[in-house]
Design an enzyme around this catalytic site. Structure first.
Site, PDB file in Angstrom:
ATOM      1  N   SER A 284       1.041  -1.273  -0.049  1.00  0.00           N
ATOM      2  CA  SER A 284      -0.011   0.198  -0.190  1.00  0.00           C
ATOM      3  C   SER A 284       0.944   1.313   0.156  1.00  0.00           C
ATOM      4  O   SER A 284       2.010   1.390   0.636  1.00  0.00           O
ATOM      5  CB  SER A 284      -0.836   0.048   1.419  1.00  0.00           C
ATOM      6  OG  SER A 284      -1.528   1.163   1.182  1.00  0.00           O
TER       7      SER A 284
ATOM      8  N   HIS B  63      -2.427   7.018  -4.853  1.00  0.00           N
ATOM      9  CA  HIS B  63      -2.588   6.171  -3.911  1.00  0.00           C
ATOM     10  C   HIS B  63      -2.583   4.684  -4.695  1.00  0.00           C
ATOM     11  O   HIS B  63      -3.380   4.606  -5.790  1.00  0.00           O
ATOM     12  CB  HIS B  63      -3.961   6.231  -3.102  1.00  0.00           C
ATOM     13  CG  HIS B  63      -4.556   4.733  -2.346  1.00  0.00           C
ATOM     14  ND1 HIS B  63      -5.350   4.028  -3.158  1.00  0.00           N
ATOM     15  CD2 HIS B  63      -4.086   3.956  -1.387  1.00  0.00           C
ATOM     16  CE1 HIS B  63      -5.889   3.154  -2.447  1.00  0.00           C
ATOM     17  NE2 HIS B  63      -5.072   2.881  -1.494  1.00  0.00           N
TER      18      HIS B  63
ATOM     19  N   ASN C 138      -2.916   0.130  -3.948  1.00  0.00           N
ATOM     20  CA  ASN C 138      -2.925  -1.054  -2.911  1.00  0.00           C
ATOM     21  C   ASN C 138      -3.269  -2.138  -3.763  1.00  0.00           C
ATOM     22  O   ASN C 138      -4.540  -2.358  -4.181  1.00  0.00           O
ATOM     23  CB  ASN C 138      -4.026  -0.453  -1.862  1.00  0.00           C
ATOM     24  CG  ASN C 138      -4.245  -1.918  -0.949  1.00  0.00           C
ATOM     25  OD1 ASN C 138      -4.867  -2.682  -1.142  1.00  0.00           O
ATOM     26  ND2 ASN C 138      -3.689  -1.702   0.502  1.00  0.00           N
TER      27      ASN C 138
ATOM     28  N   ARG D  50      -3.445  -6.549  -2.826  1.00  0.00           N
ATOM     29  CA  ARG D  50      -3.504  -7.514  -1.571  1.00  0.00           C
ATOM     30  C   ARG D  50      -4.038  -8.700  -1.965  1.00  0.00           C
ATOM     31  O   ARG D  50      -4.868  -9.066  -2.992  1.00  0.00           O
ATOM     32  CB  ARG D  50      -4.370  -6.837  -0.501  1.00  0.00           C
ATOM     33  CG  ARG D  50      -5.682  -6.411  -0.811  1.00  0.00           C
ATOM     34  CD  ARG D  50      -6.315  -5.390   0.329  1.00  0.00           C
ATOM     35  NE  ARG D  50      -7.754  -5.187   0.012  1.00  0.00           N
ATOM     36  CZ  ARG D  50      -8.150  -4.328  -0.694  1.00  0.00           C
ATOM     37  NH1 ARG D  50      -7.194  -3.544  -1.638  1.00  0.00           N
ATOM     38  NH2 ARG D  50      -9.187  -4.017  -1.397  1.00  0.00           N
TER      39      ARG D  50
ATOM     40  N   GLY E 253      -4.278  -6.369  17.371  1.00  0.00           N
ATOM     41  CA  GLY E 253      -2.505  -6.023  17.086  1.00  0.00           C
ATOM     42  C   GLY E 253      -2.346  -4.973  15.976  1.00  0.00           C
ATOM     43  O   GLY E 253      -1.262  -5.169  15.747  1.00  0.00           O
ATOM     44  N   ALA E 254      -3.451  -4.300  15.479  1.00  0.00           N
ATOM     45  CA  ALA E 254      -3.225  -3.327  14.346  1.00  0.00           C
ATOM     46  C   ALA E 254      -2.153  -2.420  14.880  1.00  0.00           C
ATOM     47  O   ALA E 254      -2.143  -2.010  15.830  1.00  0.00           O
ATOM     48  CB  ALA E 254      -4.432  -2.630  14.131  1.00  0.00           C
TER      49      ALA E 254
ATOM     50  N   GLU F  57       0.226   3.347  13.430  1.00  0.00           N
ATOM     51  CA  GLU F  57       1.273   4.288  12.451  1.00  0.00           C
ATOM     52  C   GLU F  57       1.187   3.650  11.005  1.00  0.00           C
ATOM     53  O   GLU F  57       1.167   4.656  10.118  1.00  0.00           O
ATOM     54  CB  GLU F  57       2.707   4.159  12.823  1.00  0.00           C
ATOM     55  CG  GLU F  57       3.010   4.917  14.223  1.00  0.00           C
ATOM     56  CD  GLU F  57       2.830   6.389  14.168  1.00  0.00           C
ATOM     57  OE1 GLU F  57       3.029   6.847  13.159  1.00  0.00           O
ATOM     58  OE2 GLU F  57       2.232   6.657  15.094  1.00  0.00           O
ATOM     59  N   SER F  58       0.971   2.449  10.832  1.00  0.00           N
ATOM     60  CA  SER F  58       0.895   1.987   9.272  1.00  0.00           C
ATOM     61  C   SER F  58      -0.388   2.116   8.901  1.00  0.00           C
ATOM     62  O   SER F  58      -0.563   2.640   7.642  1.00  0.00           O
ATOM     63  CB  SER F  58       1.301   0.498   9.261  1.00  0.00           C
ATOM     64  OG  SER F  58       2.737   0.242   9.487  1.00  0.00           O
TER      65      SER F  58
END
Length: 327
Positions: A114, A128, A130, A132, A281-282, A285-286
């Site tokens: 991303s 942008h 992304n 996945r 657990g995300a 910052e990312s």
């Protein structure tokens, strides 16, 4: 660049495995794109590389460039995570038609790349992208898999030639898999990157798709690979064309206002942001890497009639078929 998230020897041993193939692909996309952006900087600005792990399973590599002369903020992240999906995330996926076991939690694997690039010069658009890959294992052992992603452009000043170039590059990538993909995913992009409370789109679109599991796993992977590899030729020529353009205080203020709209979409509507915040657990910052260093909100602001700013707004309210312009 950093070492891969997974053990490189095991990745090479399992090249036929889709999890490994996708991880190798996103590593290459990240490295190539970061190098391409660094080559456009005027002051030898470089990406910092932040390798992180997730106690629930997996981790990622965040590459961030800030305060460059060309790029005010650029983030290119990859993640390879696994663990158990919480019930709320399962409900969201089932609502989209995914055939997942009821209840939860369910084991999952997700990997992707991303990037969001915020240039300093208002004449250079933001991009942008992304791409996945997702797997979920049901209680009976069956595996649901799909791909998702897209690339879209957010200019601050409308340049029709740039728009045509960008969309043409994406169509070329889509056509390698199916002539139906570009018009289908272009419309999806226009509909998805919408800010309903403003009555406008975030930018001039591109392509967007999700839950892609056709025609088969290999075919879907090749399509994603072609789209990801189209990012550099679709965007870097626009940076080269405009990074030295002149601009003044008024253009900078307009850029900051449009960045405010970007923030509104990402925090209120973006499905990836919502999923990230729901995942145990995300890494905040990312997830919030996409936000610009600076943005602005001005009460009841409206651009002047027939101004360059109003020309952009007309397109954001009424998406165009850019490839018809070339015809």
């Amino acid at each position: 660049m950093a070492e891969p998230v997974s053990d490189l020897t095991k990745l090479k041993e399992h090249r036929s495995n889709m999890q490994a193939r996708m991880e190798l692909l996103i590593m290459k996309i990240q490295a190539d794109f970061c190098r391409a952006l660094e080559s456009e900087e005027l002051d030898d600005a470089k990406f910092s590389v932040d390798r992180w792990t997730r106690k629930e399973g997996g981790g990622g590599i965040s590459c961030i460039l800030e305060e460059g002369q060309v790029f005010e903020k650029a983030g290119v992240n990859i993640s390879v995570v696994h663990g158990n999906l919480p019930t709320e995330a399962i409900k969201q996926m089932r609502a989209r038609g995914k055939k997942l076991s009821e209840g939860g939690p369910l084991p999952f694997f997700a990997t992707g790349v991303s990037a969001v690039i915020h240039p300093r010069n208002p004449m250079v658009p933001t991009i942008h992208f992304n791409y996945r890959y997702f797997e979920v294992t049901n209680t009976d052992g069956s595996v649901e898999w799909w791909f998702g992603g897209g690339t879209d452009l957010t200019p601050y000043y409308l340049n029709e030639g740039d728009a045509v170039h960008f969309h043409k590059a994406l169509k070329t990538a889509c056509d390698k898999s199916s002539k139906s993909y570009y018009p289908r995913f272009k419309k999806w992009c226009d509909d998805y990157f919408s800010i309903p409370h403003r009555g406008e789109r975030r930018g001039i679109g591109g392509i967007f798709f999700d839950d892609l599991d056709e025609p088969n796993q290999e075919g879907a992977f090749q399509f994603v690979k072609n789209c990801a590899e189209a990012v550099i030729p679709s965007y870097v020529p626009l940076v080269q064309k405009h990074k030295n353009d002149g601009y003044g205080y008024a253009e900078r203020q307009w850029q900051l206002l449009r960045r405010g709209r970007y923030v509104e979409f990402n925090l209120i509507y973006d499905r990836g942001t919502k999923f990230g915040l729901l995942t145990p657990g995300a890494r905040i910052e990312s997830i919030l890497m996409s936000l610009p260093l600076t943005a602005k909100w001005q009460y009841m602001h409206k651009p002047e009639t027939d101004s360059e700013e109003s020309k952009l707004m007309n397109v954001l309210r009424n998406p165009k078929d850019w490839l018809k312009i070339e015809e």
